[in-house]
Design a protein around this motif. Structure first.
Motif, PDB file in Angstrom:
ATOM      1  N   LEU A  25       0.852  -1.195   0.000  1.00  0.00           N
ATOM      2  CA  LEU A  25       0.000   0.000   0.000  1.00  0.00           C
ATOM      3  C   LEU A  25       0.885   1.241   0.000  1.00  0.00           C
ATOM      4  O   LEU A  25       1.776   1.374   0.834  1.00  0.00           O
ATOM      5  CB  LEU A  25      -0.915   0.039   1.221  1.00  0.00           C
ATOM      6  CG  LEU A  25      -1.793   1.294   1.338  1.00  0.00           C
ATOM      7  CD1 LEU A  25      -2.803   1.353   0.186  1.00  0.00           C
ATOM      8  CD2 LEU A  25      -2.505   1.341   2.667  1.00  0.00           C
ATOM      9  N   GLN A  26       0.623   2.116  -0.951  1.00  0.00           N
ATOM     10  CA  GLN A  26       1.295   3.401  -1.008  1.00  0.00           C
ATOM     11  C   GLN A  26       0.245   4.489  -0.847  1.00  0.00           C
ATOM     12  O   GLN A  26      -0.844   4.390  -1.415  1.00  0.00           O
ATOM     13  CB  GLN A  26       2.011   3.594  -2.347  1.00  0.00           C
ATOM     14  CG  GLN A  26       3.098   2.588  -2.605  1.00  0.00           C
ATOM     15  CD  GLN A  26       3.676   2.738  -4.004  1.00  0.00           C
ATOM     16  OE1 GLN A  26       3.089   3.352  -4.890  1.00  0.00           O
ATOM     17  NE2 GLN A  26       4.845   2.155  -4.205  1.00  0.00           N
ATOM     18  N   ILE A  27       0.592   5.507  -0.061  1.00  0.00           N
ATOM     19  CA  ILE A  27      -0.273   6.678   0.060  1.00  0.00           C
ATOM     20  C   ILE A  27       0.559   7.873  -0.382  1.00  0.00           C
ATOM     21  O   ILE A  27       1.584   8.185   0.219  1.00  0.00           O
ATOM     22  CB  ILE A  27      -0.786   6.890   1.494  1.00  0.00           C
ATOM     23  CG1 ILE A  27      -1.522   5.646   1.999  1.00  0.00           C
ATOM     24  CG2 ILE A  27      -1.695   8.124   1.550  1.00  0.00           C
ATOM     25  CD1 ILE A  27      -1.898   5.710   3.467  1.00  0.00           C
ATOM     26  N   LYS A  28       0.107   8.500  -1.450  1.00  0.00           N
ATOM     27  CA  LYS A  28       0.815   9.644  -2.017  1.00  0.00           C
ATOM     28  C   LYS A  28      -0.029  10.890  -1.784  1.00  0.00           C
ATOM     29  O   LYS A  28      -1.236  10.881  -1.992  1.00  0.00           O
ATOM     30  CB  LYS A  28       1.024   9.432  -3.510  1.00  0.00           C
ATOM     31  CG  LYS A  28       1.851  10.511  -4.180  1.00  0.00           C
ATOM     32  CD  LYS A  28       1.868  10.372  -5.688  1.00  0.00           C
ATOM     33  CE  LYS A  28       2.651   9.183  -6.124  1.00  0.00           C
ATOM     34  NZ  LYS A  28       2.850   9.146  -7.607  1.00  0.00           N
ATOM     35  N   LEU A  29       0.609  11.960  -1.325  1.00  0.00           N
ATOM     36  CA  LEU A  29      -0.061  13.247  -1.152  1.00  0.00           C
ATOM     37  C   LEU A  29       0.282  14.143  -2.335  1.00  0.00           C
ATOM     38  O   LEU A  29       1.453  14.365  -2.628  1.00  0.00           O
ATOM     39  CB  LEU A  29       0.378  13.927   0.141  1.00  0.00           C
ATOM     40  CG  LEU A  29       0.109  13.171   1.435  1.00  0.00           C
ATOM     41  CD1 LEU A  29       0.617  13.974   2.626  1.00  0.00           C
ATOM     42  CD2 LEU A  29      -1.368  12.857   1.585  1.00  0.00           C
ATOM     43  N   LEU A  30      -0.757  14.623  -3.003  1.00  0.00           N
ATOM     44  CA  LEU A  30      -0.579  15.513  -4.148  1.00  0.00           C
ATOM     45  C   LEU A  30      -1.133  16.882  -3.793  1.00  0.00           C
ATOM     46  O   LEU A  30      -2.298  16.997  -3.408  1.00  0.00           O
ATOM     47  CB  LEU A  30      -1.329  14.972  -5.365  1.00  0.00           C
ATOM     48  CG  LEU A  30      -0.920  13.594  -5.860  1.00  0.00           C
ATOM     49  CD1 LEU A  30      -1.931  13.074  -6.863  1.00  0.00           C
ATOM     50  CD2 LEU A  30       0.450  13.650  -6.472  1.00  0.00           C
ATOM     51  N   SER A  31      -0.327  17.902  -3.924  1.00  0.00           N
ATOM     52  CA  SER A  31      -0.786  19.256  -3.661  1.00  0.00           C
ATOM     53  C   SER A  31      -1.677  19.707  -4.813  1.00  0.00           C
ATOM     54  O   SER A  31      -1.259  19.739  -5.964  1.00  0.00           O
ATOM     55  CB  SER A  31       0.408  20.202  -3.533  1.00  0.00           C
ATOM     56  OG  SER A  31      -0.033  21.523  -3.377  1.00  0.00           O
ATOM     57  N   ILE A  32      -2.927  20.041  -4.486  1.00  0.00           N
ATOM     58  CA  ILE A  32      -3.876  20.496  -5.494  1.00  0.00           C
ATOM     59  C   ILE A  32      -3.824  22.015  -5.613  1.00  0.00           C
ATOM     60  O   ILE A  32      -3.944  22.575  -6.684  1.00  0.00           O
ATOM     61  CB  ILE A  32      -5.317  20.039  -5.141  1.00  0.00           C
ATOM     62  CG1 ILE A  32      -5.371  18.519  -5.064  1.00  0.00           C
ATOM     63  CG2 ILE A  32      -6.329  20.576  -6.130  1.00  0.00           C
ATOM     64  CD1 ILE A  32      -4.979  17.799  -6.334  1.00  0.00           C
ATOM     65  N   GLY A  33      -3.614  22.674  -4.491  1.00  0.00           N
ATOM     66  CA  GLY A  33      -3.527  24.129  -4.532  1.00  0.00           C
ATOM     67  C   GLY A  33      -3.710  24.733  -3.159  1.00  0.00           C
ATOM     68  O   GLY A  33      -3.946  24.039  -2.170  1.00  0.00           O
ATOM     69  N   LYS A  34      -3.589  26.032  -3.111  1.00  0.00           N
ATOM     70  CA  LYS A  34      -3.736  26.767  -1.864  1.00  0.00           C
ATOM     71  C   LYS A  34      -4.529  28.024  -2.156  1.00  0.00           C
ATOM     72  O   LYS A  34      -4.252  28.735  -3.113  1.00  0.00           O
ATOM     73  CB  LYS A  34      -2.358  27.107  -1.296  1.00  0.00           C
ATOM     74  CG  LYS A  34      -2.398  27.722   0.064  1.00  0.00           C
ATOM     75  CD  LYS A  34      -1.014  27.809   0.678  1.00  0.00           C
ATOM     76  CE  LYS A  34      -1.129  28.420   2.051  1.00  0.00           C
ATOM     77  NZ  LYS A  34       0.068  28.343   2.820  1.00  0.00           N
TER      78      LYS A  34
END
Length: 125
Positions: free
Chosen positions: A25-34
């Motif tokens: 299992l991999q959990i990747k965090l992707l920045s969508i925006g701020k």
């Protein structure tokens, strides 16, 4: 170094960060925006094994100086061999502009056996 990577992640100079990578299992965090004080992050769950992961749940906590809102998981199953990805959006309000820290708990079943893992980011190793 880790805090600088985290800062770069939310400054969009780094597109993604692996939060977790264990037992397929991999959990990747992707920045969508701020927007203003709110950072929007997409948590992507990837299964690299040939077996479907079921009953997925993901809990996240942030320090008391921040606020967290989690959207529902796109599915409670994670398809095998990365044939489809499960996602969950995180909305973190950080009015003090502190370094963002997360604690998490992920639970899922593999062939009926429950797996439960915890961790934090940045890692406190």
């Amino acid at each position: 170094m880790i805090l600088q990577l985290w800062y770069n992640f939310f400054s969009s100079t780094v597109d993604s960060v692996f939060l977790f990578n264990k037992n397929g299992l991999q959990i990747k965090l992707l920045s969508i925006g701020k927007q203003g004080d709110e950072s929007v992050i997409n948590a992507v769950f990837i299964n690299t094994t040939p077996v479907t992961f079921t009953n997925l749940s993901f809990q996240v906590a942030v320090p008391k100086t921040m606020k967290l809102r989690l959207d529902p998981l796109s599915s409670t199953n994670v398809a095998p061999l990365n044939t489809a990805q499960t996602m969950q959006m995180l909305h973190i309000t950080n009015v003090n502009n502190n370094d963002i820290r997360l604690r998490f708990k992920v639970c899922y079943a593999v062939n009926g056996a429950l797996v439960e893992e915890t961790g934090e980011y940045p890692s406190q190793k």
